[in-house]
Design an enzyme around this catalytic site. Structure first.
Site, PDB file in Angstrom:
ATOM      1  N   CYS A  91      47.408  38.598  27.454  1.00  0.00           N
ATOM      2  CA  CYS A  91      47.611  38.783  26.017  1.00  0.00           C
ATOM      3  C   CYS A  91      48.580  39.934  25.777  1.00  0.00           C
ATOM      4  CB  CYS A  91      46.283  38.997  25.302  1.00  0.00           C
ATOM      5  SG  CYS A  91      45.341  40.358  25.969  1.00  0.00           S
ATOM      6  N   TYR A 145      38.256  38.406  35.571  1.00  0.00           N
ATOM      7  CA  TYR A 145      38.146  38.739  34.145  1.00  0.00           C
ATOM      8  C   TYR A 145      37.710  37.455  33.425  1.00  0.00           C
ATOM      9  CZ  TYR A 145      41.280  42.357  35.967  1.00  0.00           C
ATOM     10  OH  TYR A 145      41.851  43.345  36.726  1.00  0.00           O
TER      11      TYR A 145
HETATM   12  N1  SAH Z   1      39.131  34.648  30.740  1.00  0.00           N
HETATM   13  C1  SAH Z   1      38.269  34.884  29.628  1.00  0.00           C
HETATM   14  C2  SAH Z   1      38.215  36.338  29.181  1.00  0.00           C
HETATM   15  C3  SAH Z   1      39.506  37.048  29.035  1.00  0.00           C
HETATM   16  S1  SAH Z   1      39.445  38.573  28.143  1.00  0.00           S
HETATM   17  C4  SAH Z   1      38.643  33.985  28.469  1.00  0.00           C
HETATM   18  O1  SAH Z   1      39.710  33.406  28.437  1.00  0.00           O
HETATM   19  O2  SAH Z   1      37.842  33.859  27.550  1.00  0.00           O
HETATM   20  C5  SAH Z   1      39.337  39.757  29.396  1.00  0.00           C
HETATM   21  C6  SAH Z   1      37.960  39.919  29.969  1.00  0.00           C
HETATM   22  O3  SAH Z   1      38.034  40.943  30.960  1.00  0.00           O
HETATM   23  C7  SAH Z   1      36.881  40.381  28.994  1.00  0.00           C
HETATM   24  O4  SAH Z   1      35.792  39.489  29.054  1.00  0.00           O
HETATM   25  C8  SAH Z   1      36.471  41.769  29.496  1.00  0.00           C
HETATM   26  O5  SAH Z   1      35.091  42.037  29.327  1.00  0.00           O
HETATM   27  C9  SAH Z   1      36.826  41.678  30.967  1.00  0.00           C
HETATM   28  N2  SAH Z   1      37.116  42.930  31.677  1.00  0.00           N
HETATM   29  C10 SAH Z   1      37.693  44.059  31.205  1.00  0.00           C
HETATM   30  N3  SAH Z   1      37.861  44.950  32.187  1.00  0.00           N
HETATM   31  C11 SAH Z   1      37.385  44.374  33.332  1.00  0.00           C
HETATM   32  C12 SAH Z   1      37.303  44.804  34.682  1.00  0.00           C
HETATM   33  N4  SAH Z   1      37.739  46.003  35.055  1.00  0.00           N
HETATM   34  N5  SAH Z   1      36.769  43.952  35.580  1.00  0.00           N
HETATM   35  C13 SAH Z   1      36.328  42.718  35.210  1.00  0.00           C
HETATM   36  N6  SAH Z   1      36.383  42.278  33.947  1.00  0.00           N
HETATM   37  C14 SAH Z   1      36.904  43.079  33.000  1.00  0.00           C
END
Ligand code: SAH
Length: 489
Positions: A440, A344
């Site tokens: 979060c 993610y």
């Molecule tokens: N680690 C990053 C983003 C965290 S937010 C930071 O700190 O900025 C969570 C992220 O998960 C988002 O970018 C969203 O697009 C992604 N996401 C949501 N569902 C997902 C999935 N099933 N597989 C991979 N990424 C996903």
């Protein structure tokens, strides 16, 4: 101490009850029988608040039921208005009779209508205590969390603002946030948790609209043009992105609009138009056009530069994010040799910060724009040991496990809904020595940690971080270690 007028309390805590088990059911949808259409009964009751719900609402008992009352604090006695219709029971604060010593006058004038913040009526100590207790209760099976990392100036922190445009009954242009649980816009000039510059720009846009033929969009009739304005601010770089979310690709008077906005705010570095002609509550549509600038902004976080596009996720409170990431990297215990999976990964923030101390980093992220940003960001920072893949994190991990690949450390930062079993079971197969879980939503984090602790992992540290002051949200990062590994120390 603050004595507030009754009319301030506009909000309510709507609850439904499932008669079968007497428990609250807050989920919308069908009820387990009965007729919700009955006659409405309103009663004023004198109550005492016994504690706080996980959303920061005051808990009271009424006719043998537990109700949640927004803006009521533990220990307070108050008059509440209970409305009952069928099985719907709603409790609203009318008057605080005996206020808590921790009650303060909310600095925001829209607080009681808006609902975007839920804790402004509590002083900082009470907010901190509430968040600490929330994480402590959820993490009880795993250990005691460290004291929450708070923010020195818990206002003006949001680097992203979102304003909805419309018209009032006098056909005047208004812009603000939706009132809680409604699509009714509260006209607002300043939101105290937004970056002040973002609000200034939105005020200028309102002004331009008033003097131009451009109309705000009307959700009911589908007429009009401007739906929302997003502003993203690079807190360190000072770069500013403005996104006009519009209902049609035909932008009449575009040149004049752009000219007027740039004249008033030369600090805007890029302006985009995003076309959203759907009737959904999604803010951004698929079609995007850059009206000037490079279409992205750059910001500095933990000493690295990140390019951010309109649709990518970027943490909204960068000052606290640095503290959060600092903890996450510390928990990862990197020595320079490890293979790290950053799941993610968004625009690659954690990956690139970790890459400085790891052998290699593999980032996986669902959002295509974010992955493109992450790749660009690794080049921009001269990072050579990070790779980014687009896809579902669970599926990606299943494939990694099927190929027999290994990872030393998994850092995961899923959305509020948490992770899934495909992902968690693959962690167990990949056997990383450490899992750093950034979340979060500590509720789903606790759920997922239950799985991991039942399958070979042990919790070694929990750190809450106040990323969203004035709201009930709280961030938490946990360190999990493989039990054999923990035993070998
Ligand atoms: N680690 C990053 C983003 C965290 S937010 C930071 O700190 O900025 C969570 C992220 O998960 C988002 O970018 C969203 O697009 C992604 N996401 C949501 N569902 C997902 C999935 N099933 N597989 C991979 N990424 C996903």
């Amino acid at each position: 101490m603050n004595k507030r007028k009754n009319k301030g309390y506009k909000d309510s805590g709507k609850k439904r009850f499932d008669k079968k088990n007497g428990k609250q059911n807050t989920k919308p949808g069908k009820q387990a029988g009965g007729n919700p259409k009955g006659k409405q009964k309103n009663v004023t009751a004198k109550v005492t608040c016994s504690g706080l719900s996980k959303e920061g609402k005051g808990i009271i008992q009424w006719e043998g039921k537990q109700l949640e009352v927004p803006h009521l604090m533990p220990g307070e006695t108050a008059e509440v208005l209970v409305s009952k219709k069928g099985r719907y029971v709603n409790a609203e604060l009318k008057r605080v009779i005996k206020p808590s010593e921790d009650r303060v006058t909310p600095p925001c004038q829209y607080y009681f209508q808006c609902g975007g913040c839920q804790l402004q009526h509590m002083n900082e100590q009470a907010q901190t205590r509430f968040k600490q207790e929330t994480v402590k209760a959820l993490m009880k099976p795993f250990g005691k969390p460290e004291p929450i990392l708070t923010m020195d100036h818990p206002y003006d922190y949001r680097n992203k603002s979102h304003t909805t445009f419309g018209m009032n009954q006098h056909r005047q242009v208004i812009g603000g946030l939706y009132a809680q649980h409604t699509h009714q816009i509260i006209p607002m000039e300043r939101c105290l948790i937004h970056d002040p510059k973002a609000d200034e720009i939105v005020e200028t846009i309102k002004d331009i609209l008033k003097h131009s033929k451009m109309q705000p969009y009307n959700e009911d009739t589908g007429q009009g043009f401007l739906r929302h304005v997003l502003v993203k601010v690079g807190k360190v770089s000072g770069e500013i992105m403005v996104v006009l979310v519009v209902a049609s690709p035909v932008f009449k008077g575009k040149n004049n609009f752009v000219k007027a906005l740039r004249k008033a705010h030369p600090e805007i570095t890029t302006l985009l138009m995003n076309v959203n002609n759907r009737g959904t509550s999604m803010v951004l549509g698929d079609q995007e056009k850059v009206l000037f600038g490079k279409g992205t902004i750059t910001d500095t976080l933990c000493g690295l530069e990140f390019e951010i596009s309109a649709k990518s996720f970027y943490q909204i409170n960068p000052a606290q994010t640095e503290k959060l990431y600092g903890k996450a990297i510390e928990m990862a215990e990197l020595t320079g040799k490890e293979t790290v999976v950053d799941a993610y990964s968004g625009i690659g923030t954690i990956s690139l910060i970790a890459s400085r101390k790891a052998g290699k980093v593999i980032g996986v992220e669902l959002n295509k724009d974010a992955v493109r940003d992450a790749i660009r960001n690794s080049k921009r920072n001269g990072v050579k040991n990070a790779r980014f893949y687009q896809g579902d994190a669970g599926e990606f991990m299943v494939q990694m496990a099927a190929r027999g690949e290994k990872a030393d450390v998994v850092i995961m930062d899923p959305p509020r809904s948490g992770s899934d079993e495909a992902f968690l079971s693959s962690i167990v197969k990949l056997e990383p020595k450490r899992v750093v879980y950034v979340s979060c939503n500590p509720e789903t984090q606790a759920r997922d940690m239950k799985y991991l602790t039942a399958n070979g992992y042990k919790v070694e540290g929990i750190q809450p971080v106040d990323m969203f002051p004035q709201t009930h949200h709280v961030e938490s990062v946990a360190k999990l270690v493989r039990k054999e590994e923990a035993g070998n120390r």
